[in-house]
Design a protein around this motif. Sequence first.
Motif, PDB file in Angstrom:
ATOM      1  N   ASP A 106       0.774  15.524  57.341  1.00 24.74           N
ATOM      2  CA  ASP A 106       0.087  14.315  57.807  1.00 24.74           C
ATOM      3  C   ASP A 106      -0.860  14.715  58.930  1.00 24.74           C
ATOM      4  O   ASP A 106      -0.431  15.251  59.957  1.00 24.74           O
ATOM      5  N   PHE A 107      -2.152  14.445  58.731  1.00 27.03           N
ATOM      6  CA  PHE A 107      -3.130  14.904  59.714  1.00 27.03           C
ATOM      7  C   PHE A 107      -2.913  14.229  61.066  1.00 27.03           C
ATOM      8  O   PHE A 107      -3.128  14.850  62.117  1.00 27.03           O
ATOM      9  N   GLU A 108      -2.460  12.976  61.058  1.00 20.27           N
ATOM     10  CA  GLU A 108      -2.244  12.262  62.306  1.00 20.27           C
ATOM     11  C   GLU A 108      -1.160  12.939  63.155  1.00 20.27           C
ATOM     12  O   GLU A 108      -1.282  13.036  64.378  1.00 20.27           O
ATOM     13  N   ARG A 109      -0.112  13.410  62.517  1.00 19.67           N
ATOM     14  CA  ARG A 109       0.954  14.103  63.241  1.00 19.67           C
ATOM     15  C   ARG A 109       0.466  15.456  63.746  1.00 19.67           C
ATOM     16  O   ARG A 109       0.821  15.881  64.852  1.00 19.67           O
ATOM     17  N   PHE A 110      -0.326  16.132  62.933  1.00 22.15           N
ATOM     18  CA  PHE A 110      -0.928  17.408  63.355  1.00 22.15           C
ATOM     19  C   PHE A 110      -1.804  17.194  64.587  1.00 22.15           C
ATOM     20  O   PHE A 110      -1.708  17.935  65.573  1.00 22.15           O
ATOM     21  N   GLU A 111      -2.637  16.157  64.543  1.00 24.21           N
ATOM     22  CA  GLU A 111      -3.518  15.856  65.674  1.00 24.21           C
ATOM     23  C   GLU A 111      -2.703  15.559  66.929  1.00 24.21           C
ATOM     24  O   GLU A 111      -3.015  16.059  68.024  1.00 24.21           O
ATOM     25  N   ALA A 112      -1.658  14.756  66.776  1.00 22.97           N
ATOM     26  CA  ALA A 112      -0.828  14.391  67.930  1.00 22.97           C
ATOM     27  C   ALA A 112      -0.154  15.627  68.533  1.00 22.97           C
ATOM     28  O   ALA A 112      -0.051  15.756  69.764  1.00 22.97           O
ATOM     29  N   TYR A 113       0.279  16.538  67.669  1.00 23.09           N
ATOM     30  CA  TYR A 113       0.938  17.741  68.170  1.00 23.09           C
ATOM     31  C   TYR A 113      -0.048  18.645  68.906  1.00 23.09           C
ATOM     32  O   TYR A 113       0.261  19.170  69.991  1.00 23.09           O
ATOM     33  N   VAL A 114      -1.241  18.823  68.341  1.00 21.85           N
ATOM     34  CA  VAL A 114      -2.265  19.627  69.010  1.00 21.85           C
ATOM     35  C   VAL A 114      -2.566  19.052  70.393  1.00 21.85           C
ATOM     36  O   VAL A 114      -2.671  19.781  71.386  1.00 21.85           O
ATOM     37  N   ASP A 115      -2.693  17.735  70.469  1.00 21.85           N
ATOM     38  CA  ASP A 115      -2.975  17.091  71.754  1.00 21.85           C
ATOM     39  C   ASP A 115      -1.814  17.253  72.733  1.00 21.85           C
ATOM     40  O   ASP A 115      -2.015  17.378  73.943  1.00 21.85           O
ATOM     41  N   SER A 116      -0.601  17.245  72.204  1.00 23.55           N
ATOM     42  CA  SER A 116       0.574  17.358  73.081  1.00 23.55           C
ATOM     43  C   SER A 116       0.676  18.725  73.745  1.00 23.55           C
ATOM     44  O   SER A 116       1.368  18.882  74.754  1.00 23.55           O
ATOM     45  N   LEU A 117      -0.011  19.717  73.184  1.00 21.26           N
ATOM     46  CA  LEU A 117       0.049  21.077  73.727  1.00 21.26           C
ATOM     47  C   LEU A 117      -0.940  21.300  74.865  1.00 21.26           C
ATOM     48  O   LEU A 117      -0.874  22.332  75.548  1.00 21.26           O
ATOM     49  N   LYS A 118      -1.836  20.358  75.077  1.00 20.34           N
ATOM     50  CA  LYS A 118      -2.836  20.526  76.139  1.00 20.34           C
ATOM     51  C   LYS A 118      -2.147  20.643  77.491  1.00 20.34           C
ATOM     52  O   LYS A 118      -1.234  19.885  77.818  1.00 20.34           O
ATOM     53  N   GLY A 119      -2.612  21.603  78.277  1.00 22.52           N
ATOM     54  CA  GLY A 119      -2.042  21.808  79.594  1.00 22.52           C
ATOM     55  C   GLY A 119      -0.774  22.622  79.613  1.00 22.52           C
ATOM     56  O   GLY A 119      -0.193  22.858  80.679  1.00 22.52           O
ATOM     57  N   THR A 120      -0.320  23.079  78.420  1.00 24.34           N
ATOM     58  CA  THR A 120       0.874  23.915  78.337  1.00 24.34           C
ATOM     59  C   THR A 120       0.472  25.345  78.008  1.00 24.34           C
ATOM     60  O   THR A 120      -0.694  25.645  77.740  1.00 24.34           O
ATOM     61  N   SER A 121       1.451  26.232  77.970  1.00 23.75           N
ATOM     62  CA  SER A 121       1.183  27.632  77.637  1.00 23.75           C
ATOM     63  C   SER A 121       0.806  27.813  76.175  1.00 23.75           C
ATOM     64  O   SER A 121       0.348  28.882  75.773  1.00 23.75           O
ATOM     65  N   GLN A 122       0.987  26.766  75.355  1.00 26.24           N
ATOM     66  CA  GLN A 122       0.646  26.841  73.936  1.00 26.24           C
ATOM     67  C   GLN A 122      -0.598  26.026  73.586  1.00 26.24           C
ATOM     68  O   GLN A 122      -0.842  25.745  72.412  1.00 26.24           O
TER      69      GLN A 122
END
Length: 295
Positions: A52-68
């Motif tokens: 699901d592209f929406e879940r992929f997008e949300a996960y990519v955004d959740s990584l901002k500011g982290t080591s990943q």
Amino acid sequence: MNFAIIGVGGYIAPRHLEAIKDLGHNLVAAYDQNDSVGIMDRYFPDCQFYTDFERFEAYVDSLKGTSQQVEYISICTPNHMHAPHIKFALSHGANAICEKPLVLFEKHIDELAEYERKYGKKVFTVLQLRVHDAILNLKKKVEESGKSSHKVQLTYMTSRGQWYHESWKGDARKSGGLSSNIGVHFFDMLTWIFGESVEITMDEKTALVERGFVKLAKADVQWELTIDKTRLPKHAVESGKTTYRSIKIDGEEFEFSEGFTELHKRVYSDIFAGKGYGLQDARAAVRIVEKIRSI
């Protein structure tokens, strides 16, 4: 560096996975609408995968500011999706590495240039023939010849079964047709060596074959692209080959049938070294295949 990939279930994706892995980087997220992606276990078994592209997008955004946080997104999707997926990468804070053809229409290059300026990220395109040793030697040879005009004959025959016509590759609205799908990297190579197109005419254009003439700044090019196995030369068939490549320059055969296995890794290495090819490098070939499509 941290990568995500869009289109991980596609034919070309393993070359990107291998390049990312072998160069010591990390794949943190992957997306494909199909779930037959067991190939990932060979390279990045811990990568988060989504259909699901929406879940992929949300996960990519959740990584901002982290080591990943995702720094690069590799795009291996059908041709007509390249432009929107590149825009996704840039607008989500990542550079884009996109398969050929970069886009189907020249106007999309200008749109993406605006996205680069807006988001401060870069678009890189996979022009793998430009890093092929034989092609590099050819370019040097042509430059050293001092000739202002050359005669070139390009033939590329690669057998495809019935599946091809049922897939997105057989739909010209999605693939751009034969020239865009299997020929664009040859047109890029030729314009890189002989200059941009001046004139384009067609002799034949069907779902199985495209054949015509392209006049470049320093070369007259007769070319043929086909996925029809019945057109393979006899010697290729007898040796069990399903693909035949031939380039003749001023009557001399140019051999480059080997040396393709490491090209994606070289493309990635050049990008990391600040020598990658970007939007404007793709323009000349995109212009040619777009014109062919309209004739």
